[in-house]
Design a protein around this motif. Structure first.
Motif, mmCIF file in Angstrom:
data_model
loop_
_atom_site.group_PDB
_atom_site.id
_atom_site.type_symbol
_atom_site.label_atom_id
_atom_site.label_comp_id
_atom_site.label_asym_id
_atom_site.label_seq_id
_atom_site.Cartn_x
_atom_site.Cartn_y
_atom_site.Cartn_z
ATOM 1 N N ASP A 167 41.075 48.917 43.790
ATOM 2 C CA ASP A 167 40.124 48.360 42.833
ATOM 3 C C ASP A 167 38.712 48.486 43.389
ATOM 4 O OD1 ASP A 167 38.538 46.750 41.161
ATOM 5 O OD2 ASP A 167 40.153 45.306 40.833
ATOM 6 N N LYS A 168 37.852 49.198 42.679
ATOM 7 C CA LYS A 168 36.497 49.444 43.178
ATOM 8 C C LYS A 168 35.609 48.204 43.131
ATOM 9 C CE LYS A 168 34.657 51.007 38.812
ATOM 10 N NZ LYS A 168 33.647 51.777 38.189
ATOM 11 N N ASN A 169 36.089 47.130 42.523
ATOM 12 C CA ASN A 169 35.310 45.894 42.436
ATOM 13 C C ASN A 169 35.841 44.787 43.337
ATOM 14 O OD1 ASN A 169 33.366 46.755 40.453
ATOM 15 N ND2 ASN A 169 35.074 46.788 39.016
ATOM 16 N N LYS A 170 36.766 45.146 44.224
ATOM 17 C CA LYS A 170 37.327 44.168 45.153
ATOM 18 C C LYS A 170 37.518 44.806 46.521
ATOM 19 C CE LYS A 170 39.764 41.452 41.701
ATOM 20 N NZ LYS A 170 41.034 40.829 41.334
ATOM 21 N N LEU A 171 37.447 43.974 47.549
ATOM 22 C CA LEU A 171 37.719 44.422 48.907
ATOM 23 C C LEU A 171 39.142 44.037 49.270
ATOM 24 C CD1 LEU A 171 34.480 42.987 50.546
ATOM 25 C CD2 LEU A 171 34.981 45.417 50.260
ATOM 26 N N ASN A 172 39.954 45.020 49.680
ATOM 27 C CA ASN A 172 41.268 44.661 50.195
ATOM 28 C C ASN A 172 41.099 44.282 51.671
ATOM 29 O OD1 ASN A 172 41.317 47.023 51.802
ATOM 30 N ND2 ASN A 172 42.370 48.187 50.218
ATOM 31 N N LYS A 173 42.166 43.923 52.316
ATOM 32 C CA LYS A 173 42.084 43.441 53.695
ATOM 33 C C LYS A 173 41.455 44.490 54.625
ATOM 34 C CE LYS A 173 44.910 41.301 57.276
ATOM 35 N NZ LYS A 173 46.248 40.822 57.629
ATOM 36 N N GLY A 174 41.842 45.731 54.487
ATOM 37 C CA GLY A 174 41.294 46.787 55.341
ATOM 38 C C GLY A 174 39.815 47.020 55.095
ATOM 39 N N GLU A 175 39.431 47.047 53.824
ATOM 40 C CA GLU A 175 38.021 47.226 53.489
ATOM 41 C C GLU A 175 37.176 46.064 54.004
ATOM 42 O OE1 GLU A 175 38.511 49.716 49.310
ATOM 43 O OE2 GLU A 175 38.696 47.527 49.288
ATOM 44 N N MET A 176 37.708 44.855 53.856
ATOM 45 C CA MET A 176 36.988 43.673 54.325
ATOM 46 C C MET A 176 36.812 43.712 55.835
ATOM 47 S SD MET A 176 35.475 40.981 53.307
ATOM 48 C CE MET A 176 34.840 39.479 53.970
ATOM 49 N N LYS A 177 37.872 44.092 56.523
ATOM 50 C CA LYS A 177 37.814 44.179 57.978
ATOM 51 C C LYS A 177 36.772 45.214 58.411
ATOM 52 C CE LYS A 177 41.354 43.114 60.827
ATOM 53 N NZ LYS A 177 42.703 43.183 61.396
ATOM 54 N N ASN A 178 36.746 46.369 57.744
ATOM 55 C CA ASN A 178 35.746 47.399 58.050
ATOM 56 C C ASN A 178 34.335 46.889 57.802
ATOM 57 O OD1 ASN A 178 37.600 49.337 58.843
ATOM 58 N ND2 ASN A 178 37.717 50.283 56.831
ATOM 59 N N LEU A 179 34.134 46.211 56.686
ATOM 60 C CA LEU A 179 32.822 45.669 56.372
ATOM 61 C C LEU A 179 32.374 44.693 57.459
ATOM 62 C CD1 LEU A 179 31.513 44.467 52.964
ATOM 63 C CD2 LEU A 179 31.196 43.068 54.978
#
Length: 97
Positions: A25-37
């Motif tokens: 979902d391009k409008n939400k951060l999954n766990k991996g995306e959040m961790k990278n951010l």
């Protein structure tokens, strides 16, 4: 010309979407995306925290609806909380004019 606040708001939106658009979902951060951010954008915060699973803890706290993802509104809660904490720290240190 944008004001400083408008520029900050635009940057916040752009940072969120630069990570959320990588998977799913391009409008939400999954766990991996959040961790990278967190690792790329808040590395000094993570280093100072000294809690080994801080990224997982943050994700769990932010995910108010328990869907395993963080939307923009949930993300802004983190940014606001960190900004308030930084302001309090600077005031306590006498660094604020």
């Amino acid at each position: 010309m944008c004001s400083k606040l408008e520029t900050a708001m635009q940057s916040l939106i752009e940072v969120f979407h630069s990570y959320s658009s990588k998977e799913g979902d391009k409008n939400k951060l999954n766990k991996g995306e959040m961790k990278n951010l967190l690792q790329e954008e808040l590395s000094e915060f993570l280093t100072a925290c000294k809690e080994p699973d801080v990224a997982d803890s943050i994700m769990k706290e932010l995910d108010e609806n328990a869907d395993g993802e963080v939307d923009f509104q949930e993300f802004v809660v983190l940014v606001v909380a960190l900004t308030v904490a930084c302001n309090c720290f600077l005031e306590a240190q006498g660094c604020k004019e």
